[in-house]
Design an enzyme around this catalytic site. Structure first.
Site, mmCIF file in Angstrom:
data_model
loop_
_atom_site.group_PDB
_atom_site.id
_atom_site.type_symbol
_atom_site.label_atom_id
_atom_site.label_comp_id
_atom_site.label_asym_id
_atom_site.label_seq_id
_atom_site.Cartn_x
_atom_site.Cartn_y
_atom_site.Cartn_z
ATOM 1 N N SER A 7 0.843 -1.152 -0.061
ATOM 2 C CA SER A 7 0.050 -0.065 -0.099
ATOM 3 C C SER A 7 0.916 1.286 0.066
ATOM 4 O O SER A 7 1.680 1.519 0.758
ATOM 5 C CB SER A 7 -0.973 -0.014 1.225
ATOM 6 O OG SER A 7 -1.473 1.363 1.484
ATOM 7 N N HIS A 32 -1.145 -1.575 -4.334
ATOM 8 C CA HIS A 32 -2.575 -1.099 -3.441
ATOM 9 C C HIS A 32 -2.666 0.518 -3.451
ATOM 10 O O HIS A 32 -1.724 0.932 -2.650
ATOM 11 C CB HIS A 32 -2.547 -1.979 -2.101
ATOM 12 C CG HIS A 32 -3.738 -1.683 -1.398
ATOM 13 N ND1 HIS A 32 -5.117 -2.416 -1.795
ATOM 14 C CD2 HIS A 32 -4.297 -0.932 -0.433
ATOM 15 C CE1 HIS A 32 -6.054 -2.340 -0.762
ATOM 16 N NE2 HIS A 32 -5.424 -0.980 -0.065
ATOM 17 N N ASP A 34 -4.825 3.277 -2.206
ATOM 18 C CA ASP A 34 -5.930 3.693 -1.285
ATOM 19 C C ASP A 34 -6.391 5.226 -1.723
ATOM 20 O O ASP A 34 -5.963 6.163 -1.190
ATOM 21 C CB ASP A 34 -5.462 3.905 0.080
ATOM 22 C CG ASP A 34 -5.090 2.320 0.712
ATOM 23 O OD1 ASP A 34 -6.121 1.568 0.616
ATOM 24 O OD2 ASP A 34 -3.977 2.348 0.996
ATOM 25 N N MET A 36 -8.979 7.990 -0.654
ATOM 26 C CA MET A 36 -9.776 8.451 0.408
ATOM 27 C C MET A 36 -10.483 9.937 0.118
ATOM 28 O O MET A 36 -9.567 10.683 -0.330
ATOM 29 C CB MET A 36 -9.004 8.442 1.530
ATOM 30 C CG MET A 36 -8.333 7.102 1.892
ATOM 31 S SD MET A 36 -7.314 7.564 3.430
ATOM 32 C CE MET A 36 -6.487 5.870 3.559
ATOM 33 N N HIS A 65 -8.548 0.729 -3.848
ATOM 34 C CA HIS A 65 -8.969 0.556 -2.698
ATOM 35 C C HIS A 65 -9.840 1.756 -2.679
ATOM 36 O O HIS A 65 -9.387 2.888 -2.213
ATOM 37 C CB HIS A 65 -8.543 -0.038 -1.680
ATOM 38 C CG HIS A 65 -9.001 -0.143 -0.388
ATOM 39 N ND1 HIS A 65 -8.698 -0.060 0.795
ATOM 40 C CD2 HIS A 65 -10.432 0.050 0.005
ATOM 41 C CE1 HIS A 65 -9.623 -0.142 2.000
ATOM 42 N NE2 HIS A 65 -10.679 -0.280 1.238
ATOM 43 N N MET A 67 -12.048 4.151 -0.764
ATOM 44 C CA MET A 67 -12.661 4.493 0.613
ATOM 45 C C MET A 67 -13.607 5.843 0.556
ATOM 46 O O MET A 67 -12.748 7.058 0.789
ATOM 47 C CB MET A 67 -11.461 4.679 1.416
ATOM 48 C CG MET A 67 -11.167 3.177 2.051
ATOM 49 S SD MET A 67 -9.631 3.274 2.947
ATOM 50 C CE MET A 67 -8.323 3.210 1.737
ATOM 51 N N MET A 136 -11.335 -5.921 5.954
ATOM 52 C CA MET A 136 -10.577 -4.807 6.698
ATOM 53 C C MET A 136 -9.980 -5.389 7.839
ATOM 54 O O MET A 136 -10.879 -5.871 8.769
ATOM 55 C CB MET A 136 -11.113 -3.514 6.839
ATOM 56 C CG MET A 136 -11.350 -2.654 5.457
ATOM 57 S SD MET A 136 -10.087 -2.180 4.539
ATOM 58 C CE MET A 136 -9.033 -1.497 5.582
ATOM 59 N N ASP A 174 -6.401 -6.229 4.863
ATOM 60 C CA ASP A 174 -5.731 -4.863 4.738
ATOM 61 C C ASP A 174 -6.023 -3.948 6.055
ATOM 62 O O ASP A 174 -6.921 -4.027 6.636
ATOM 63 C CB ASP A 174 -6.600 -4.037 3.583
ATOM 64 C CG ASP A 174 -6.023 -2.570 3.337
ATOM 65 O OD1 ASP A 174 -5.071 -2.490 3.928
ATOM 66 O OD2 ASP A 174 -6.784 -1.808 2.843
#
Ligand code: DX5
Ligand code: ZN
Length: 220
Positions: A7, A32, A34, A36, A65, A67, A136, A174
């Site tokens: 990540s 990965h 993320d 957000m 991913h 979020m 998660m 994760d």
């Protein structure tokens, strides 16, 4: 087949391209990413421009991913930015079935993520629609948090449920994943391992190798 998905949240963003390449060289097949939005999770990370810049630096699978609240708004843009696999949160989608179909229509693999407190039963109806389920193992929003032990049981129960249905869907974990707890997660049935701090803090090459050695010991 066990897969490491470093990540980038824990990387030095001033040297992101090189840091990612180092994980690829070590054998990490996924990277990965993320995304957000400061609404679904408290923090804001990065979006499409960072993904598309990074795309030129690596051939790794782009594991995005999201979020983000109502992620269906961004699927096509995320695909255009280079995503191969797009994971959305069950908690963020009122029309989860529709969003899964949108991801597939965009030509990506579809993943669904569950927060620690969300039961796996919420995915029963879509189990055979998804390519990956992300459990998660911390509350999403920040890197460097401590692994929540009860999530291990969720992974075990999910692997059991998938086997009952004759599915060999990927289970990704994760949050707080390290070489010290990865074996327990493998035993429980996970096969894709996200690791931020455990990969990008200190020597990246050495950190990736520690995970790879554990994978090899299990695969031999
Ligand atoms: C947390 C993110 C994770 C995070 C993991 O909300 O989804 O991917 O970067 O970081 P570590 O491995 O440091 O817990
Ligand atoms: Zn993540």
């Amino acid at each position: 087949m066990y897969i490491l998905a470093p990540s980038v949240l824990a990387a030095d963003f001033g040297k992101l391209g090189e840091a990612v390449q180092e994980t690829e060289k070590g054998g990490a097949r996924y990277i990965h990413l993320d995304v957000m939005d400061g609404a679904f999770v408290p923090s804001i990370s990065f979006g499409m421009p960072v993904l598309s810049s990074l795309r030129g630096y690596t051939k790794q699978v782009f594991d995005v991913h999201m979020m983000v609240e109502d992620p269906g708004r961004y699927i096509e843009d995320i695909k255009k930015a280079g995503a191969d696999l797009i994971t959305v949160h069950q908690e963020a989608c009122i029309h989860l079935d529709r969003v899964i179909n949108q991801i597939k229509a965009a030509g990506c693999k579809a993943g669904v993520a569950l927060n620690p407190a969300t039961p796996i039963s919420t995915l029963e109806c879509v189990l055979d629609q998804v390519d990956l389920i992300l459990i998660m193992t911390v509350n999403p929003g920040f890197g460097g948090q401590k692994f929540i032990p009860y999530t291990l049981e969720k992974v075990r129960a999910l692997r059991g449920l998938l086997q009952e249905r004759g599915l060999d869907t990927d289970i990704e974990v994760d949050g707080g994943v390290t070489p010290d707890n990865v074996r327990a997660l493998m035993d429980a049935g996970a096969n894709v391992f996200v690791a931020g701090s455990a990969v990008f803090k200190n020597d990246i090459g050495e950190n990736v190798k520690r995970f790879m050695d554990i994978f090899k010991e299990r695969e031999s």
